[in-house]
Design a protein around this motif. Structure first.
Motif, PDB file in Angstrom:
ATOM      1  N   PRO A 176       0.821  -1.228   0.000  1.00 18.49           N
ATOM      2  CA  PRO A 176       0.000   0.000   0.000  1.00 18.49           C
ATOM      3  C   PRO A 176       0.856   1.279   0.000  1.00 18.49           C
ATOM      4  O   PRO A 176       0.475   2.278  -0.605  1.00 18.49           O
ATOM      5  N   ILE A 177       1.996   1.226   0.657  1.00 17.54           N
ATOM      6  CA  ILE A 177       2.880   2.390   0.699  1.00 17.54           C
ATOM      7  C   ILE A 177       3.560   2.593  -0.652  1.00 17.54           C
ATOM      8  O   ILE A 177       3.571   3.696  -1.196  1.00 17.54           O
ATOM      9  N   ARG A 218       2.578   1.498  -3.500  1.00 20.92           N
ATOM     10  CA  ARG A 218       1.548   1.803  -4.489  1.00 20.92           C
ATOM     11  C   ARG A 218       1.196   3.285  -4.463  1.00 20.92           C
ATOM     12  O   ARG A 218       1.136   3.951  -5.493  1.00 20.92           O
ATOM     13  N   ASN A 219       0.971   3.798  -3.257  1.00 23.36           N
ATOM     14  CA  ASN A 219       0.620   5.214  -3.152  1.00 23.36           C
ATOM     15  C   ASN A 219       1.753   6.098  -3.679  1.00 23.36           C
ATOM     16  O   ASN A 219       1.518   7.067  -4.398  1.00 23.36           O
ATOM     17  N   GLN A 272      -1.389   1.585 -10.443  1.00 21.36           N
ATOM     18  CA  GLN A 272      -2.764   2.074 -10.552  1.00 21.36           C
ATOM     19  C   GLN A 272      -3.755   0.913 -10.659  1.00 21.36           C
ATOM     20  O   GLN A 272      -4.883   1.009 -10.198  1.00 21.36           O
ATOM     21  N   ARG A 273      -3.287  -0.180 -11.226  1.00 25.23           N
ATOM     22  CA  ARG A 273      -4.199  -1.302 -11.451  1.00 25.23           C
ATOM     23  C   ARG A 273      -4.128  -2.382 -10.375  1.00 25.23           C
ATOM     24  O   ARG A 273      -5.148  -2.963 -10.022  1.00 25.23           O
ATOM     25  N   LEU A 300      -3.749  -4.372  -6.887  1.00 27.16           N
ATOM     26  CA  LEU A 300      -4.031  -4.195  -5.461  1.00 27.16           C
ATOM     27  C   LEU A 300      -3.136  -5.074  -4.585  1.00 27.16           C
ATOM     28  O   LEU A 300      -3.201  -4.999  -3.370  1.00 27.16           O
TER      29      LEU A 300
END
Lengths: 385, 385
Positions: B232-233, B235-236, B265-266, B268
């Motif tokens: 998550p980090i 990715r952001n 962006q795609r 998860l």
């Protein structure tokens, strides 16, 4: 068709919103209700309890005919910029009247705007708490009014925005009903949004305060979207980004970048982080908005660029809203975004797209790409409330 | 005192490491064992299963006398840079011999280095897989050696680093024993570190393969540190950072920044992310190292600056290691960091500090600030193994 405009966060949509909406319809006799609604982050810089599509669904199920997104560069802002952005869109959408709640709807807000125009404090341009406090002291001394209630402050901001934008729509403040904004107790059918959020997992308690559309979504909520959950991302961003880069962030300055970096290095929770950063100079809302600008990496230049190119991102409508949209769409000054494509994503819609990507940390649901507006069928009903 | 140097990740410290260490001591007759160990991230760009202090503790409990951290700008690098950084520190620490495992210790590695020197491919400076493959094909054709085993590649890198650094220490490759690097089955007392990590929660299975110090820490491990948890980090960071900024990141280029942004962006999950980014041109290790540079926001300029100012961060020692440190410390070319203070944090130690802050996402434990070296007492024992 004559339209009534509302500005809302619907965080979440509750009975008070529905009541307000019905009152607004009765008072104005409008044919269509247009709501400009914040996306996935609130004015105070917090993630919304439900995403913008869920909240749109609830709004459409309870009397709104057309929902347009207030872009994040206006939605997550102090009252005056929030109001400016919302009225700019509602003006372009040709609403005849904007209705909003106020604690003191009887006040002559235009005269307060005139009083503020006289209050020129060249060194307080940024609407910090210090500015608000000083302005309010002077206003109180001059007029006897005390502009401290958040709804009155927002009402004031709408009058100010109308004047500055030279808009011709009517502004209609109406008395707020039910529990106070700050009241956290839930007794009857009306409760504040913040009380509902605080009790979100206690479904029995909140059941009477929200319509079915909201209830259904809250019942499936696994965890409350919050800064605590985003904090590892914010923290890493603050730690790993050089201060010279942080200084480029919108609203960053006056050394707060050093405070934030130092606090992030030490604090393992958002609550601790805020406690370490907080001073009298900065409100909690200011700091959480600033945290959002950091985590979204919104630079001053980028903000200014986006601020200058407004658009209408359509989140949903029923057949009445659609008819209204067809009626006005050829005269719109700002472009209509009905479905976000790659060009929008990388272009004018980029900040909203990025906010939606951040929100995906809570829901896993793609917020924008190729997402069509929600279409509902308006039921013709005769309800007393 | 005569010192023997080891280069290690100890991820985690297992019986194979202990065996290797005992062999090295027997072969060299050294008085003291100095290990240069990676911090909280491995050569392949992965978070270590236990933090650097836990791994230091295990190393000291099992025969190492002094542990020094290999800075992240050398630790998370392809073999040749990893070896360069490690040998640079061991040379400064005046070790007489560096011992390391190899699949083919009988090879004449110096002649392989000479062969590579002849292989000048001006357009393959970055040691991508493509370079390694091409070099190896040519090497194989010329000499009959096939440099494909990771340990042989690393052995080769030590010889090369020694030549380039004009170091005078002995290099002693010894035969690896026990399970293969890639072998994931655990049968006896020796298992590969990757097999142990894969079985980390199955304490019964790994019990015989690691010493007590490692076992105690693994028994308390709640979850395996991994890229999935950091995603998550990452990715952001990839979504919110403009490509022009991403292009400043160390090792970023050739358009991979666009691929990474699009994939973030795609996707998860980290697994999906890597699947979307991966091409034949880039190895998994290359991409996970690059992901680490992104999440730590290490720019090319910053990397180069840090690369030029090596230091010895002391993680731990027993009385023998301490005596050795006292013997050599006045002749060191590079500074000794015994306890990280604010100046170190914001100065030369900054990249390691930031890596430690990232690792705090797994452990909550402060990795560096004011952390004193671990001190243990060496027990004089007579063990057959």
């Amino acid at each position: 068709m004559q339209a009534l405009g509302l500005v809302a966060e619907y965080n979440p949509f509750h009975n008070g919103h529905r009541y307000h909406l019905q009152q607004a319809r009765l008072l104005t006799g409008a044919d269509v209700v247009v709501a400009v609604m914040s996306g996935d982050f609130t004015q105070r810089g917090e993630p919304t309890i439900l995403d913008k599509w869920q909240r749109t669904q609830a709004a459409l199920a309870n009397g709104v005919d057309l929902v347009v997104e207030l872009p994040v560069f206006n939605a997550v802002q102090p009252a005056h910029r929030f109001a400016e952005g919302a009225l700019r869109l509602l003006n372009d959408l040709q609403v005849a009247t904007v209705v909003f709640g106020a604690e003191h709807p009887e006040w002559n807000f235009d005269s307060l705007v005139a009083a503020e125009t006289k209050f020129k404090a060249s060194n307080f341009k940024d609407y910090h708490a210090t500015y608000a406090t000083q302005f309010n002291q002077q206003l109180s001394a001059q007029t006897g009014y005390s502009l401290t209630d958040p709804n009155d402050i927002l009402a004031f901001a709408y009058y100010k925005a109308r004047q500055e934008g030279h808009y011709t729509m009517n502004l209609l403040p109406i008395q707020r009903r039910g529990n106070d904004y700050h009241d956290q107790t839930i007794t009857g059918k009306l409760a504040s949004a913040s009380a509902i959020r605080a009790a979100w997992s206690d479904l029995k308690t909140i059941k009477n305060t929200v319509p079915a559309a909201t209830m259904n979504e809250l019942a499936q909520l696994q965890r409350l979207p919050s800064w605590e959950l985003l904090y590892p991302i914010l923290r890493n961003q603050l730690i790993q980004t050089p201060v010279e880069w942080l200084q480029q962030i919108y609203q960053m300055g006056e050394g707060i970048e050093y405070r934030m970096k130092e606090a992030a290095q030490r604090a393992l929770t958002y609550a601790d982080f805020i406690r370490l950063v907080k001073t009298k100079r900065y409100t909690y809302a200011y700091l959480s908005r600033l945290s959002l600008y950091v985590i979204l990496n919104i630079s001053k230049a980028e903000h200014d660029r986006h601020q200058q190119v407004p658009y209408h991102h359509v989140l949903g409508f029923n057949q009445v809203g659609q008819a209204y949209l067809n009626q006005v769409k050829k005269q719109l000054d700002y472009p209509l975004i009905v479905k976000v494509n790659r060009d929008e994503r990388d272009g004018r819609f980029n900040l909203d797209y990025r906010a939606g990507k951040l929100y995906q940390n809570f829901t896993k649901v793609e917020q924008d790409m190729k997402h069509a507006p929600i279409r509902t069928v308006k039921e013709i009903t005769l309800t007393s409330e």
